[in-house]
Motif scaffolding. Structure first.
Motif, PDB file in Angstrom:
ATOM      1  N   UNK A 134      41.940  45.092  45.720  1.00 18.57           N
ATOM      2  CA  UNK A 134      42.423  44.121  44.722  1.00 18.57           C
ATOM      3  C   UNK A 134      43.392  44.733  43.717  1.00 18.57           C
ATOM      4  N   UNK A 135      44.644  44.266  43.744  1.00 22.22           N
ATOM      5  CA  UNK A 135      45.621  44.686  42.736  1.00 22.22           C
ATOM      6  C   UNK A 135      45.306  43.945  41.428  1.00 22.22           C
ATOM      7  N   UNK A 136      45.218  44.669  40.336  1.00 17.16           N
ATOM      8  CA  UNK A 136      44.808  44.090  39.055  1.00 17.16           C
ATOM      9  C   UNK A 136      45.963  44.093  38.059  1.00 17.16           C
ATOM     10  N   UNK A 137      46.417  42.895  37.660  1.00 19.06           N
ATOM     11  CA  UNK A 137      47.450  42.777  36.634  1.00 19.06           C
ATOM     12  C   UNK A 137      46.809  42.519  35.280  1.00 19.06           C
ATOM     13  N   UNK A 138      47.475  42.976  34.218  1.00 19.33           N
ATOM     14  CA  UNK A 138      46.910  42.839  32.878  1.00 19.33           C
ATOM     15  C   UNK A 138      48.009  43.062  31.846  1.00 19.33           C
ATOM     16  N   UNK A 173      45.380  38.694  40.586  1.00 20.26           N
ATOM     17  CA  UNK A 173      44.596  39.786  41.177  1.00 20.26           C
ATOM     18  C   UNK A 173      44.776  39.636  42.687  1.00 20.26           C
ATOM     19  N   UNK A 174      45.809  40.265  43.227  1.00 21.34           N
ATOM     20  CA  UNK A 174      46.129  40.078  44.635  1.00 21.34           C
ATOM     21  C   UNK A 174      45.035  40.694  45.501  1.00 21.34           C
ATOM     22  N   UNK A 193      44.416  34.552  43.467  1.00 20.74           N
ATOM     23  CA  UNK A 193      43.246  34.900  42.655  1.00 20.74           C
ATOM     24  C   UNK A 193      43.683  35.250  41.237  1.00 20.74           C
ATOM     25  N   UNK A 194      42.952  34.755  40.248  1.00 17.49           N
ATOM     26  CA  UNK A 194      43.280  35.005  38.847  1.00 17.49           C
ATOM     27  C   UNK A 194      42.862  36.386  38.383  1.00 17.49           C
TER      28      UNK A 194
END
Length: 727
Positions: A222-226, A349-350, A481-482
């Motif tokens: 899961x790639x996590x953006x923030x 969240x890819x 996905x969020x």
């Protein structure tokens, strides 16, 4: 300017942070990784050989732990290891339906009755805990007065140490179920779905002669953006503090138009924070690999290597926790909301999904000649069929009030579920639909045009940033996905619908082979038929275009535009039958989630609307009236001086008119908030969407207009141009 906004800016300007808290010259990555994890290596060193073998058989093959002596030995070794690392307490960590993690800490210390104490931790305490279940969302499974709930040890996700300033805690990942046996968490259904998929995938592999495979895992990266902003801004923005996103905020003069943030140089303070986060994650065994600037100003991404879905889910929850805690050390706040700032990219969240055997084979790896890789084609077509048959179930897994603001723009995919295959795989599927595929389009090389550069190998297909479900080499990337989500929900549904497709394929192939048809001929005929029925979901173009929305409607693809539209899918007859067949959710558990999703939507929107009214009345309105008074005074003074005040009068009229509309919109939203709830969660969710949300949009539009009129020294809220660019 002496308001909270200016104080925030002054505090940022006057504060220096220690950016050298981590020294990788003395703490090498290889030495850090997994040091706080009760890993396979630690287990092998500390457990008796028969106990170690039994535990590994459970972890790697899914065998049930039946011998109490194994749990006792593991508990004793785990306790000694934890105490050596400074642990004084242990906790069963679980994932309730809040979407967060929950924990209750118990001390290792047990009084002896003689004035002393000993450190104890039994197998019984390892296997089962009993937190209070009454105050967690249950959707009607448990009444408030029925408090009993149980946590159960999940041996497939290793225990670890969480360090804190005053000690450490042994953390044991667990499931969470009610006294009546229903899942009250997100992990239990995920584990069930993984078993369901493994069982059906094994049937397929058996047909291919893979007799050495014992278990199939689903794997996720899961790639996590923030976002990271200075925490002083948080204190001047009640909306960010309470809701995680800005409810007011005019567009800044510069946003992401220049596209200079994406993959740009990482700001020094942010990089120091990232390095600290990664240090903690390495110690916890989280295989983080990538970090970079994202598209929007002050937006970033962190991405790990693939892991077993269950472990990846636990690690992603831990990643979010580590980022929040570490950011504070650097005077930053980590925002994980899907759309903290309007008008620029939101955060996703890819969810990169694949399947692998316990022998290490990726079942979605096409190889050099995917056209004659029958096994790959079977598993790939199974995923395509699953998405084509159950797009609404996938949609509901990414449904939330926050993600509704994100989906459909700024590199977030639309709510219409479709699959991007890329040119190479699309060509193979086109061939397969018509018969036996004969060729694979080559990737080749790119001619860059500079002789000093080597030839760069070209991938066989491009990428599509607008696709919600894209094939990207040897995996499918579920981009919808969020960023604040637990990935347990999306992967539970993915596993289940793919399991159903594999079941369908295996059943047909087994029957065909039993009737004397050659296996490869049976595969070709079956996959051709599936593709003809499922190709409606394949789309390689621009998912944002109006043409695609029209085309999707013509194809019969559902377009559930918001959370409330998608929630009823959970309890639809076909959903109940699907999840019941594979024992992932019971009808009662699905009904509970239908109620929980509805209640959560109502609560989140109501909290945001209440905060908007509060900010409008106590911050924006007083500042605007003050400014209106200053302009009116200036107009009167100008007229008294015998000077034409036409332009000032026009401005005063504009401010007064906007202010009047703003007051009326505030009153309208306030009134909408006081409508009487029916008590039926979904009915209330529809009412909130239809009556409250439109009034929130109207109030925000007027508030943002006032921000562009009111004198800068009077405006009380930190602005986008400050929060996104002052580091």
């Amino acid at each position: 300017m002496s308001n909270a906004r200016q104080k925030a800016i002054d505090a940022i300007a006057g504060t220096e942070y220690d950016l050298n808290q981590i020294d990788f010259r003395t703490a090498h990555l290889k030495e850090l990784f997994g040091t706080l994890v009760f890993s396979e290596e630690v287990q092998k060193a500390r457990l008796p050989k028969p106990v170690f073998k039994a535990l590994q058989k459970t972890i790697k093959q899914g065998a049930q732990l039946t011998d109490p002596a194994v749990a006792e030995a593991v508990a004793s070794a785990m306790k000694d290891w934890a105490i050596e690392h400074g642990a004084t307490h242990y906790t069963h960590l679980f994932q309730p339906m809040t979407g967060l993690t929950a924990e209750k800490h118990d001390s290792f210390l047990s009084p002896t009755g003689t004035g002393s104490a000993v450190a104890e931790f039994s197998g019984k305490e390892l296997i089962k805990g009993e937190p209070d279940a009454s105050s967690f969302p249950s959707g009607g499974i448990r009444a408030t007065f029925e408090a009993r709930g149980y946590t159960g040890w999940d041996p497939t996700s290793p225990a670890y140490i969480r360090e804190s300033p005053n000690g450490a805690t042994l953390v044991i990942p667990t499931v969470f179920v009610s006294w009546t046996g229903e899942a009250l968490d997100k992990k239990t259904p995920l584990l069930r779905s993984m078993e369901a998929l493994s069982g059906q995938a094994m049937r397929i592999l058996k047909l291919f002669g893979k007799t050495d495979v014992v278990k199939v895992f689903t794997t996720v990266g899961p790639e996590q953006e923030y976002f990271l902003i200075d925490k002083n801004f948080l204190y001047s923005r009640p909306d960010l503090l309470a809701c995680g996103r800005t409810l007011f905020g005019a567009k800044p003069p510069k946003g992401q138009e220049l596209e200079d943030q994406y993959f740009g140089t990482i700001p020094e303070r942010v990089l120091a924070c990232m390095a600290d986060c990664e240090t903690e994650m390495f110690k916890l065994g989280i295989p983080v690999k990538t970090r970079h600037n994202e598209v929007a100003p002050s937006q970033y991404e962190i991405a790990p290597i693939f892991e077993d879905s269950n472990l990846a889910t636990d690690h992603n929850q831990l990643t979010m926790d580590v980022m929040r805690r570490t950011a504070d050390k650097y005077g930053l706040v980590c925002l994980l909301h899907e759309k903290p700032f309007a008008g620029i990219n939101g955060s996703g969240k890819h969810n990169n999904f694949s399947m692998a055997t316990d022998t290490g084979e990726n079942l979605l790896e096409p190889g050099q000649t995917p056209h004659d890789n029958a096994q790959f084609l079977v598993f790939c077509v199974a995923v395509i069929r699953a998405v084509a048959k159950y797009p609404e179930l996938l949609r509901v897994t990414v449904a939330s009030a926050g993600n509704d603001h994100r989906l459909g723009a700024n590199e977030a995919p639309p709510a219409i579920m479709s699959i991007f295959l890329g040119s190479q795989l699309q060509d193979i599927m086109n061939q397969l639909e018509k018969g036996k595929p004969e060729t694979t389009l080559p990737g080749g090389f790119m001619e860059v045009g500079a002789s000093v550069l080597p030839k760069l190998p070209r991938d066989a297909g491009d990428r599509n940033r607008t696709s919600p479900f894209a094939f990207t080499g040897n995996k499918f990337e579920f981009r919808a996905v969020g960023s604040s989500f637990s990935i347990a929900g999306p992967n539970t549904v993915l596993n289940t619908i793919v399991a159903e497709s594999l079941d369908f394929i295996a059943t047909k192939l087994e029957a065909d082979v039993a009737q004397g048809k050659t296996f490869l001929k049976a595969v070709q005929e079956l996959l051709s038929g599936i593709l003809r029925d499922s190709k409606k979901v394949i789309f390689n173009g621009d998912g944002y275009s109006e043409e695609w929305h029209k085309e999707a409607e013509r194809r019969g693809l559902p377009n559930l535009k918001n959370t409330v539209d998608s929630i009823p899918v959970i309890v639809r007859k076909d959903s109940v039958e699907l999840f019941g067949k594979y024992k992932v959710y019971s009808e009662r558990e699905l009904t509970a989630r239908y109620n929980i999703f509805s209640e959560k939507y109502v609560k989140e929107v109501t909290i945001e609307a209440s905060m908007m009214v509060h900010m409008a009345k106590t911050m924006i309105l007083p500042a605007s009236i003050r400014y209106q008074g200053e302009v009116a005074t200036a107009v009167n003074a100008t007229k008294s001086a015998g000077v034409d005040a036409g332009a000032q009068v026009d401005h005063l009229k504009e401010v007064t008119a906007t202010l009047g509309k703003f007051q009326a919109a505030t009153a309208a939203l306030d009134h909408a908030l006081h409508h009487k709830h029916s008590g039926e969660p979904y009915t209330d969710a529809k009412a909130v969407r239809d009556t409250v949300l439109p009034k929130m949009v109207e109030l925000r539009t007027l508030g943002d207009a006032l921000e562009t009129m009111v004198s800068d020294d009077l405006w009380p809220l930190s602005t986008y141009r400050e929060m996104l660019f002052i580091k």
